[in-house]
Motif scaffolding. Sequence first.
Motif, PDB file in Angstrom:
ATOM      1  N   GLU A 100      43.765  45.805  43.031  1.00 47.87           N
ATOM      2  CA  GLU A 100      44.781  44.903  43.578  1.00 47.87           C
ATOM      3  C   GLU A 100      45.183  45.307  44.998  1.00 47.87           C
ATOM      4  O   GLU A 100      45.556  44.441  45.811  1.00 47.87           O
ATOM      5  CB  GLU A 100      46.027  44.896  42.686  1.00 47.87           C
ATOM      6  N   HIS A 101      45.103  46.609  45.315  1.00 48.62           N
ATOM      7  CA  HIS A 101      45.537  47.090  46.628  1.00 48.62           C
ATOM      8  C   HIS A 101      44.385  47.555  47.514  1.00 48.62           C
ATOM      9  O   HIS A 101      44.561  47.720  48.718  1.00 48.62           O
ATOM     10  CB  HIS A 101      46.522  48.252  46.451  1.00 48.62           C
ATOM     11  N   GLY A 109      40.279  35.740  46.379  1.00 47.65           N
ATOM     12  CA  GLY A 109      41.726  35.914  46.515  1.00 47.65           C
ATOM     13  C   GLY A 109      42.194  37.112  45.713  1.00 47.65           C
ATOM     14  O   GLY A 109      41.631  38.198  45.799  1.00 47.65           O
ATOM     15  N   GLU A 110      43.247  36.911  44.948  1.00 47.69           N
ATOM     16  CA  GLU A 110      43.719  37.973  44.065  1.00 47.69           C
ATOM     17  C   GLU A 110      42.635  38.283  43.027  1.00 47.69           C
ATOM     18  O   GLU A 110      42.000  37.381  42.482  1.00 47.69           O
ATOM     19  CB  GLU A 110      45.008  37.555  43.372  1.00 47.69           C
ATOM     20  N   SER A 111      42.431  39.557  42.755  1.00 49.46           N
ATOM     21  CA  SER A 111      41.354  39.954  41.853  1.00 49.46           C
ATOM     22  C   SER A 111      41.845  41.006  40.877  1.00 49.46           C
ATOM     23  O   SER A 111      42.839  41.697  41.122  1.00 49.46           O
ATOM     24  CB  SER A 111      40.167  40.494  42.663  1.00 49.46           C
ATOM     25  N   ASP A 112      41.148  41.099  39.748  1.00 50.52           N
ATOM     26  CA  ASP A 112      41.411  42.160  38.780  1.00 50.52           C
ATOM     27  C   ASP A 112      40.077  42.676  38.265  1.00 50.52           C
ATOM     28  O   ASP A 112      39.005  42.171  38.632  1.00 50.52           O
ATOM     29  CB  ASP A 112      42.294  41.664  37.632  1.00 50.52           C
ATOM     30  N   LYS A 114      40.919  46.135  47.706  1.00 50.40           N
ATOM     31  CA  LYS A 114      39.835  45.202  47.399  1.00 50.40           C
ATOM     32  C   LYS A 114      38.532  45.587  48.096  1.00 50.40           C
ATOM     33  O   LYS A 114      37.453  45.498  47.514  1.00 50.40           O
ATOM     34  CB  LYS A 114      40.224  43.780  47.803  1.00 50.40           C
ATOM     35  N   ASN A 123      34.167  39.667  49.368  1.00 49.84           N
ATOM     36  CA  ASN A 123      35.507  40.248  49.510  1.00 49.84           C
ATOM     37  C   ASN A 123      36.403  39.375  50.393  1.00 49.84           C
ATOM     38  O   ASN A 123      37.615  39.276  50.155  1.00 49.84           O
ATOM     39  CB  ASN A 123      35.392  41.646  50.110  1.00 49.84           C
ATOM     40  N   GLN A 177      37.719  40.144  36.444  1.00 45.91           N
ATOM     41  CA  GLN A 177      37.053  39.250  37.376  1.00 45.91           C
ATOM     42  C   GLN A 177      35.962  39.991  38.155  1.00 45.91           C
ATOM     43  O   GLN A 177      34.875  39.462  38.385  1.00 45.91           O
ATOM     44  CB  GLN A 177      38.075  38.652  38.346  1.00 45.91           C
TER      45      GLN A 177
END
Length: 369
Positions: free
Chosen positions: A262-263, A193-196, A265, A189, A199
């Motif tokens: 996204e918010h 970085g940015e995750s969806d 993680k 974690n 991923q």
Amino acid sequence: MKRDDTTCIFGLDLFGVMAISLVLLAQCIWIFPQSSALISQLASLFHFIGIEILLVLAGFLMGTMAYKQFLNDNFGWPIVWIFLKNQVFTILVLYFFALLSNVLIAVGIGYPIEKVWRYLFFLQNLASEMPAFFPESWVLPVIIFAMILFLSLLLVLHVFLRDQNKSKIYLGLILLLIVLCMVLKWFYNLTIGESDMKQWDRELKSVVIYRMDSVFIGMLSSWMLYHFKLFFARFKIIFAFFGLVGIVFIFIGVGYFQLTIEHYKLFWNVLYLPMVSLFLVFFLPFLSQWRKVSRLLSRPMAAIVKISPAIYLFHFSVVLQLLRYWLLDFFTTPKQLVGFCTIYLILVLMIGTLTRYCTGRILRRQSCL
């Protein structure tokens, strides 16, 4: 996992049948054109929860039998080897048979295979995203590595702490391994970085080092039921109720409260999967004590459980993909697709039964040599 006579319990059989049924139901739903996002999400939910039940149940059964062996005064490498041989060899034969089938099919249709050597040593998803080839195989390395790691460490601790309390050693090791998996998730974690969700599904949900805690949580539940049997027997309905509430929250409440990856993680990468395992474990006090039932139900359940490893390993890449490749273009209307699903399920059951029978014969012959 194989089970001894003390763990041949209808409730556990029902849990196992529910798991493989949810996986097959999800595949059948995906065969139809997805006219609604809700239906597609429901299929994903069925598939996900089915796999999670398999991991937790494998841990529970393995933990139940391993703990009994560990309490034996003669516990040592010979007992560990016999335990691994009895519990793993049948599944390994099925796995390599399924792997060989997948390789032959891929070569036959010209499908590119990447890093197939990893599959020989269960390394396809050890610490990173696995290739697209034979995707359903990711579950087996999680169970195999969890079993080998736990039993190896247990054997080492037994050698150096022979005179200590065995129950505390066993419990301490399980808790340590669960914490270790949680720490690995926490590091993931921090570094991601940015995750969806795609991923998350590839890089965390299906990776061994992040998923072994589901097996260990199942093992932890077996230890607790062993030592606090009367307590859990008294409150089994309450635990099952909280398990149901937890599952409902995980799969409905998360969306309702908009806990998106996204918010949030940390929630998704560290807490979500262990929470699912924990809520599933809450059903085990009730299911593990559900023993008496009509033979008309118990025998079919036991038979399906017996072939469920073969069903899982062959249901997608071998059976469904070949049917799609050869026949799906001839099935276009909803009624025809229902027929396609029926053919699929019949073939899955037939191939699961046949491969389980063949591997059983092979292992019996081997044991006679």
